[in-house]
Design a protein around this motif. Structure first.
Motif, short mmCIF file in Angstrom:
data_model
loop_
_atom_site.label_atom_id
_atom_site.label_comp_id
_atom_site.label_asym_id
_atom_site.label_seq_id
_atom_site.Cartn_x
_atom_site.Cartn_y
_atom_site.Cartn_z
N GLN A 1 55.21 17.32 57.38
CA GLN A 1 55.26 18.76 57.62
C GLN A 1 56.62 19.19 58.12
O GLN A 1 57.04 18.85 59.23
CB GLN A 1 54.18 19.11 58.66
N ARG B 1 47.28 11.48 60.58
CA ARG B 1 47.96 11.44 59.28
C ARG B 1 49.16 12.37 59.22
O ARG B 1 49.82 12.44 58.19
CB ARG B 1 46.98 11.82 58.17
N GLU B 2 49.41 13.12 60.29
CA GLU B 2 50.47 14.12 60.24
C GLU B 2 51.80 13.53 60.71
O GLU B 2 51.87 12.86 61.74
CB GLU B 2 50.10 15.32 61.10
N SER C 1 42.63 13.54 61.12
CA SER C 1 43.66 14.35 60.46
C SER C 1 44.98 14.31 61.19
O SER C 1 46.05 14.23 60.57
CB SER C 1 43.16 15.80 60.33
N TYR D 1 49.33 10.59 53.85
CA TYR D 1 49.93 11.27 55.00
C TYR D 1 50.28 12.72 54.64
O TYR D 1 50.44 13.07 53.47
CB TYR D 1 51.18 10.54 55.48
N ARG D 2 50.40 13.54 55.67
CA ARG D 2 50.87 14.93 55.52
C ARG D 2 52.19 15.03 56.26
O ARG D 2 52.23 14.86 57.48
CB ARG D 2 49.86 15.92 56.12
N TYR E 1 55.81 26.33 57.22
CA TYR E 1 55.18 25.02 57.33
C TYR E 1 55.47 24.33 58.65
O TYR E 1 55.15 23.14 58.81
CB TYR E 1 55.66 24.11 56.20
N VAL F 1 50.90 14.61 51.05
CA VAL F 1 51.25 16.01 50.88
C VAL F 1 52.52 16.27 51.67
O VAL F 1 52.60 15.96 52.86
CB VAL F 1 50.13 16.95 51.38
N LEU G 1 54.88 19.24 52.94
CA LEU G 1 54.86 20.68 53.18
C LEU G 1 56.23 21.15 53.64
O LEU G 1 56.63 20.91 54.78
CB LEU G 1 53.81 21.02 54.23
#
Length: 372
Positions: free
Chosen positions: A37, A13-14, A10, A34-35, A90, A57, A59
């Motif tokens: 943020q 992927r940030e 995880s 990917y995330r 976020y 995503v 955020l």
């Protein structure tokens, strides 16, 4: 440059900064799964219009409306920034003292920290599900950032009362404790507030300097012994110390807006500030993987002792974390937590993981003996 890892774990992927965004775009040519943020992407419209964003995503990422429409059309989820808040729910990083105390030159009430507390006071009792959702998202983001920071760290928690005043022998002792722990290679973590918490964070800040630095810093801080009646003057004294001795040692503070009348201290380089006090308390103790030192305190510190003892009591997969209580008279007579802790320890053969010492100077040695 190291190759960008495949997005399996995880954290891999940030994306939490514009630099990381540019690396991924350059190296992988795709944002799929990917995330992203709390990254301002208004200047990355061209990339967003051409990248594969399936399963991504976003955020709280400001972006051009055309880019937002396009990434949604390719299968991404877009959670837009929340307007009108004095904080970013976020956020991808922990707070810094400079961020929380921005505008202190005007007055503490003008700072992001004070404004977030005022918002919390307005919304915590009105039953608005949107406000409670935003708080929960914020606190989860802070926990994620804290976990990322502490990967591989040997963390010692230092607990103690907020009422311990600057200029006292007890405050100096807590500062020297924080300095010794930091110099021994531990990451010092506290509740992030004033009193004993600030003293331990100050000690970690002082770790890279010679002994005269801490002596002089304690004298400077004693000019504003408490955050009452003026948080502004109390905080300014701390920033005066930081300005005179910049680039001090790092430590972690984990305060809460639940006790917003108690400001965070300026000596913890990394501040994980929460709205939910229960999340904050559990998170601080759970991350103190090398042990916890409990200085004299009142109800809050007593609660922390048994919050820490409970998972130790039920631990079945490994060794309980060491617990060191400082000040025999305090913990056996004033607030006799020690006899109960001993009884619990005997039931689970945990006696070798707890210690009671008379003086704060004895705490590091006790922690070492216990295996911290």
């Amino acid at each position: 440059m190291q190759p960008i890892p495949s997005p399996t774990a995880s954290h891999d992927r940030e994306i939490e900064s514009l630099e990381e965004f540019d690396e991924v775009v350059s190296e992988r040519g795709s944002l799929a799964r990917y995330r992203v943020q709390a990254v301002d992407l208004t200047a990355r419209t061209r990339a967003l219009l051409t990248m594969d964003c399936a399963g991504a995503v976003f955020l709280g990422c400001p972006m051009d409306p055309e880019a937002a429409a396009r990434v949604r059309a390719t299968g991404a989820l877009v959670f837009p920034p929340v307007p009108g808040l004095p904080f970013d729910p976020y956020r991808g990083r922990l707070y810094t003292p400079d961020e929380l105390f921005d505008s202190l030159d005007t007055d503490y009430e003008a700072t992001p920290d004070a404004r977030a507390y005022a918002w919390f006071q307005r919304t915590k009792a009105d039953g608005d599900i949107f406000a409670s959702m935003v708080r929960a998202i914020h606190d989860d983001a802070v926990s994620d950032a804290l976990d990322e920071l502490l990967v591989g760290a040997r963390v010692v928690g230092v607990m103690g009362g907020h009422a311990m005043a600057r200029g006292t022998r007890e405050y100096e002792g807590a500062a020297r404790l924080g300095r010794e722990l930091a110099r021994a290679g531990f990451t010092v973590a506290t509740g992030g507030g004033p009193g004993a918490m600030e003293a331990a964070n100050l000690g970690a800040y002082a770790a890279p300097f010679g002994p005269e630095m801490l002596t002089e810093a304690l004298q400077l801080l004693a000019k504003a012994t408490s955050f009452t009646p003026s948080v502004t003057e109390w905080a300014r004294a701390a920033f005066d110390v930081r300005e005179r001795w910049p680039a001090g040692g790092p430590s972690v503070g984990i305060p809460t807006w639940f006790y917003g009348h108690e400001p965070p201290n300026a000596f913890a380089a990394h501040v994980a500030k929460y709205f939910a006090n229960a999340t904050r308390e559990d998170g601080l103790l759970a991350r103190s993987n090398a042990g916890v030192v409990f200085l004299p305190g009142a109800a809050g510190t007593v609660q922390e002792i048994f919050d820490n003892a409970t998972p130790n009591y039920y631990e079945s997969r490994g060794e309980p974390t060491p617990m060191v209580l400082v000040d025999r008279t305090h913990w056996t007579e004033r607030l006799p937590a020690w006899p109960l802790l001993q009884s619990l320890a005997r039931e689970r053969s945990m006696e070798s993981r707890i210690a009671l010492v008379d003086r704060i100077e004895d705490a590091p040695g006790a922690l070492k003996r216990l295996g911290g």
